[in-house]
Write a protein that holds these residues in place. Structure first.
Motif, PDB file in Angstrom:
ATOM      1  N   GLU A 216      42.534  36.399  39.911  1.00 57.21           N
ATOM      2  CA  GLU A 216      42.680  35.651  38.752  1.00 57.21           C
ATOM      3  C   GLU A 216      41.342  35.108  38.146  1.00 57.21           C
ATOM      4  O   GLU A 216      40.959  35.308  36.872  1.00 57.21           O
ATOM      5  CB  GLU A 216      43.770  34.250  38.799  1.00 57.21           C
ATOM      6  CG  GLU A 216      45.139  34.774  39.005  1.00 57.21           C
ATOM      7  CD  GLU A 216      45.952  33.785  39.258  1.00 57.21           C
ATOM      8  OE1 GLU A 216      45.484  32.500  39.091  1.00 57.21           O
ATOM      9  OE2 GLU A 216      47.088  33.723  39.478  1.00 57.21           O
TER      10      GLU A 216
ATOM     11  N   LYS B 141      49.577  40.177  29.092  1.00 54.88           N
ATOM     12  CA  LYS B 141      48.691  39.602  30.107  1.00 54.88           C
ATOM     13  C   LYS B 141      47.255  40.217  29.655  1.00 54.88           C
ATOM     14  O   LYS B 141      47.391  41.186  29.527  1.00 54.88           O
ATOM     15  CB  LYS B 141      49.127  39.879  31.289  1.00 54.88           C
ATOM     16  CG  LYS B 141      50.414  38.851  31.936  1.00 54.88           C
ATOM     17  CD  LYS B 141      50.809  39.483  33.130  1.00 54.88           C
ATOM     18  CE  LYS B 141      52.127  38.941  33.582  1.00 54.88           C
ATOM     19  NZ  LYS B 141      52.332  39.248  34.965  1.00 54.88           N
TER      20      LYS B 141
ATOM     21  N   HIS C 265      44.199  33.868  44.351  1.00 54.69           N
ATOM     22  CA  HIS C 265      43.257  32.880  43.256  1.00 54.69           C
ATOM     23  C   HIS C 265      41.992  33.751  42.961  1.00 54.69           C
ATOM     24  O   HIS C 265      41.515  33.617  41.792  1.00 54.69           O
ATOM     25  CB  HIS C 265      42.795  31.631  43.735  1.00 54.69           C
ATOM     26  CG  HIS C 265      44.156  30.697  43.865  1.00 54.69           C
ATOM     27  ND1 HIS C 265      44.935  30.387  42.980  1.00 54.69           N
ATOM     28  CD2 HIS C 265      44.576  30.089  44.814  1.00 54.69           C
ATOM     29  CE1 HIS C 265      46.108  29.628  43.364  1.00 54.69           C
ATOM     30  NE2 HIS C 265      45.809  29.562  44.470  1.00 54.69           N
TER      31      HIS C 265
ATOM     32  N   TYR D 204      39.045  36.143  34.685  1.00 53.02           N
ATOM     33  CA  TYR D 204      38.556  35.184  33.485  1.00 53.02           C
ATOM     34  C   TYR D 204      36.954  35.056  33.686  1.00 53.02           C
ATOM     35  O   TYR D 204      36.373  35.044  32.494  1.00 53.02           O
ATOM     36  CB  TYR D 204      39.027  33.664  33.920  1.00 53.02           C
ATOM     37  CG  TYR D 204      40.658  33.651  33.506  1.00 53.02           C
ATOM     38  CD1 TYR D 204      41.164  33.623  32.400  1.00 53.02           C
ATOM     39  CD2 TYR D 204      41.431  33.455  34.763  1.00 53.02           C
ATOM     40  CE1 TYR D 204      42.383  33.740  32.106  1.00 53.02           C
ATOM     41  CE2 TYR D 204      42.817  33.247  34.433  1.00 53.02           C
ATOM     42  CZ  TYR D 204      43.273  33.504  33.094  1.00 53.02           C
ATOM     43  OH  TYR D 204      44.639  33.412  32.757  1.00 53.02           O
TER      44      TYR D 204
END
Length: 382
Positions: A233, A334, A230, A237
């Motif tokens: 990711e 992606k 997590h 962002y």
């Protein structure tokens, strides 16, 4: 003469018990006697007449149609096999799972094989042709066959878990939601339970699963691994949000066009026309499988790209950039942020892999006439 007449009179007026009465002989012009022997003879004559009519008569065209005989299970199975052979893809010889395309002569191709044929033709610098009749195929020449798609969706297919037959249109829902033998995971997999098994055994396993009773120390290692994924990711962002806060941001739609090298063995590459972003002139290049000699012979296909600064700059230009799919494409890309310091001596970046998910997505790009993407460039201020 008198003796002959007497004998004839005696034959006609014979006694009832004589053999002539048994044959039903009566006076001339009179009706035949209906004795027991005559009934049997009439029955034999009727039966033989029926047999003669059935054997020698032709079918009456005005007669009502006979009821069709129901196919036996073996014959029905053979019919399904014949339909499979008629409706299958001419390339992979399997029933199509999604869209069905046909050439101008009606030969069928599944969507995956159709795109693969177009991509192969682009790599070999040839006109794509139908494997059966060798007529030209392209996205403009070929069309979808909706009737075949509907027929294929109604054909029976076997569930890979319970081995029962279902229409292909409802098979996916059965395998993911309804089948009692489908493979499922324990609800405690988030805390490390590795169990996988049939759905009908799930409730019994969860009632006996030992992971809910694990101590906090045992669960900390499992949660740390989850936090790391997590975190990666979230970092991506956060980096994109930070770049969006920069003062100088530029983006544009870029169109890669196919070209060929002038070498003895020509190789396919892509290049965009010159475009202007952040008051500088740029060009994007792309190549297939890192300029592999025969990429058409490889099942695994990749695209790598390079950003080139064509303008002359007075000082180093530090930039971050990323490529995303265009507004009208359905390819899955992606986001990956690239970084480079441009100067007059280092005006080209290293080739970086275009972050597409798999070779199927790469074939979609290669099968298209042009590749349309969106480029973002962020200038880093010192």
């Amino acid at each position: 003469m008198s003796s002959m007449e007497e004998r004839m009179e005696l034959g006609v007026a014979a006694a009832p018990g004589s053999s002539s009465s048994g044959l039903g002989v009566g006076p001339v012009g009179g009706a035949l006697d209906a004795g027991p022997g005559s009934a049997g003879l009439a029955g034999i004559q009727e039966e033989s007449g029926v047999r003669r009519d059935g054997a020698g008569s032709e079918p009456d065209p005005d007669a009502p149609p006979k009821k069709r005989v129901r196919l036996q299970e073996g014959e029905a199975g053979k019919l399904e096999e014949r339909l499979y052979s008629v409706l299958c893809c001419t390339v992979c010889l399997d029933l199509p799972k999604a869209s069905v395309y046909q050439c101008t002569n009606g030969h069928l191709m599944c969507a995956g094989c159709f795109i693969h044929l177009l991509a192969d033709a682009r790599l070999k610098e040839e006109q794509a042709t139908c494997p059966n009749c060798r007529c030209e195929i392209s996205k403009s020449l070929c069309c979808r066959n909706l009737a075949v798609e509907k027929a294929v969706s109604e054909l029976p297919s076997e569930c890979s878990y319970c081995l029962k037959q279902f229409p292909r249109s409802s098979l996916e829902r059965h395998q993911t939601e309804e089948c009692q033998d489908r493979v499922t995971q324990c609800k405690y997999k988030r805390i490390g339970c590795p169990w996988k098994g049939p759905f009908h055994e799930l409730s019994a396993h969860e009632a006996e699963c030992s992971h809910p009773s694990k101590t906090g120390m045992e669960l900390m290692g499992i949660l740390d691994e989850m936090d790391q994924s997590h975190r990666r990711e979230l970092q991506l962002y956060n980096s994109i949000f930070s770049l969006l806060c920069f003062e100088k941001i530029g983006f544009t739609e870029v169109q890669f066009r196919p070209y060929r090298t002038d070498d003895f063995i020509t190789r396919l590459y892509y290049e965009t026309p010159r475009f202007t972003v952040l008051n500088q002139t740029w060009v994007l290049k792309a190549r297939v499988n890192d300029s592999e000699r025969n990429p058409n012979l490889s099942c695994k296909r990749t695209l790598s790209f390079q950003l080139i600064l064509k303008s002359k700059v007075n000082s180093a230009l530090e930039c971050s950039f990323l490529l995303l799919k265009g507004p009208y494409d359905d390819v899955k890309i992606k986001p990956v942020i690239q970084h480079h310091v441009f100067s007059n001596d280092a005006n080209e970046t290293e080739y970086a892999l275009l972050p597409i998910s798999d070779s199927v997505e790469c074939n979609k790009l290669l099968a298209a006439k042009n590749i349309n993407l969106r480029l973002f460039i962020f200038q880093i201020q010192k």
